[in-house]
Write a protein that holds these residues in place. Structure first.
Motif, short mmCIF file in Angstrom:
data_model
loop_
_atom_site.label_atom_id
_atom_site.label_comp_id
_atom_site.label_asym_id
_atom_site.label_seq_id
_atom_site.Cartn_x
_atom_site.Cartn_y
_atom_site.Cartn_z
N GLN A 106 67.86 80.46 -102.69
CA GLN A 106 68.12 81.86 -103.05
C GLN A 106 67.92 82.03 -104.55
N SER A 134 63.77 78.52 -95.77
CA SER A 134 64.31 79.87 -95.92
C SER A 134 64.36 80.24 -97.39
N THR A 136 65.19 83.47 -100.20
CA THR A 136 65.80 84.78 -100.43
C THR A 136 65.59 85.17 -101.88
N LYS A 138 66.77 88.17 -104.48
CA LYS A 138 67.63 89.33 -104.71
C LYS A 138 67.51 89.75 -106.17
N SER A 160 61.21 81.95 -92.98
CA SER A 160 62.08 83.11 -93.15
C SER A 160 62.13 83.51 -94.61
N THR A 162 63.71 86.73 -97.12
CA THR A 162 64.53 87.93 -97.28
C THR A 162 64.41 88.40 -98.73
N ASN A 198 60.13 85.45 -89.77
CA ASN A 198 61.14 86.45 -90.09
C ASN A 198 60.94 86.94 -91.51
N ARG A 200 62.41 90.06 -93.95
CA ARG A 200 63.34 91.19 -94.10
C ARG A 200 63.29 91.69 -95.53
N THR A 201 63.08 92.97 -95.69
CA THR A 201 63.02 93.55 -97.03
C THR A 201 63.66 94.93 -97.04
#
Length: 216
Positions: A106, A134, A136, A138, A160, A162, A198, A200-201
């Protein structure tokens, strides 16, 4: 079996790790499975621990499976100078190269600029996590659309992604990138292929991805 029940009880795991040497490795694998580096001070502390002669050849990074980097977007104690200083630390990426077993990454308040991630550093960063699955982002600010494509396409095992509040740093460069025939030359002529199960946004990040892909 008993230690498995203490997975989220850090005080108990600390106590158990002092019982005997046979328990140390298992307790460490639970205590250190998730590592967060938010500030330059925390980076300096972790590096001092890993490089201390008291710990010897440290295998602590090998226990980490989750890694969170950058100032927490929800923590108002961090200002812009704190955010930028963290990513511009020249020792950060070499330190991260020790965390080869991380599967979840992340990146918070990411500042991806030529100063913080020159090409050699960017390649070293993306090669640091061969097991990553995965990712992420932010509050991530990139210098150009190509930087985002480079990051997303550099982890072959990622399935994945995000993203929230992903945008561009240099508005003038983005205008040139998306306006033919003034588009600057790409760093690579190889096609970019993203294979994700996967994605996601939020709307802002989705526009950023579409702009980058269409521009490529």
């Amino acid at each position: 079996t008993i230690l498995d029940y203490l997975l989220d009880d850090l005080p108990a795991l600390r106590a158990c790790s002092l019982v005997c040497s046979a328990w140390v490795a298992l307790c460490r694998s639970y205590k250190l499975r998730s590592v967060a580096l938010r500030t330059p001070e925390r980076y300096a502390l972790l590096r001092s621990i890993l490089d201390s002669p008291l710990t010897g050849p440290s295998n602590i990074p090998l226990y980490a499976r989750e890694l969170r980097l950058g100032a927490n977007p929800h923590d108002t104690r961090y200002d812009n100078s704190d955010v930028g200083t963290f990513w511009e630390n020249v020792g950060l990426v070499p330190l991260l190269c020790r965390f080869v077993n991380v599967g979840t990454l992340q990146l918070d308040n990411l500042k991806w600029t030529p100063r913080s991630f020159p090409l050699a550093t960017a390649k070293l960063f993306t090669a640091a996590f061969p097991q990553l699955k995965s990712l992420t982002l932010k509050v991530a600010v990139f210098h150009s659309p190509e930087d985002l494509l480079f990051l997303l396409s550099s982890f072959p095992r990622v399935v994945s992604v995000t993203m929230a509040f992903v945008s561009w740093f240099d508005d003038e460069l983005v205008t040139l990138w998306t306006t033919s025939p003034h588009r600057p030359p790409k760093l690579s002529t190889e096609p970019v292929t993203l294979t994700l199960k996967n994605l996601r946004t939020d709307p802002t990040s989705w526009i950023a991805v579409v702009t980058a892909v269409c521009g490529s």
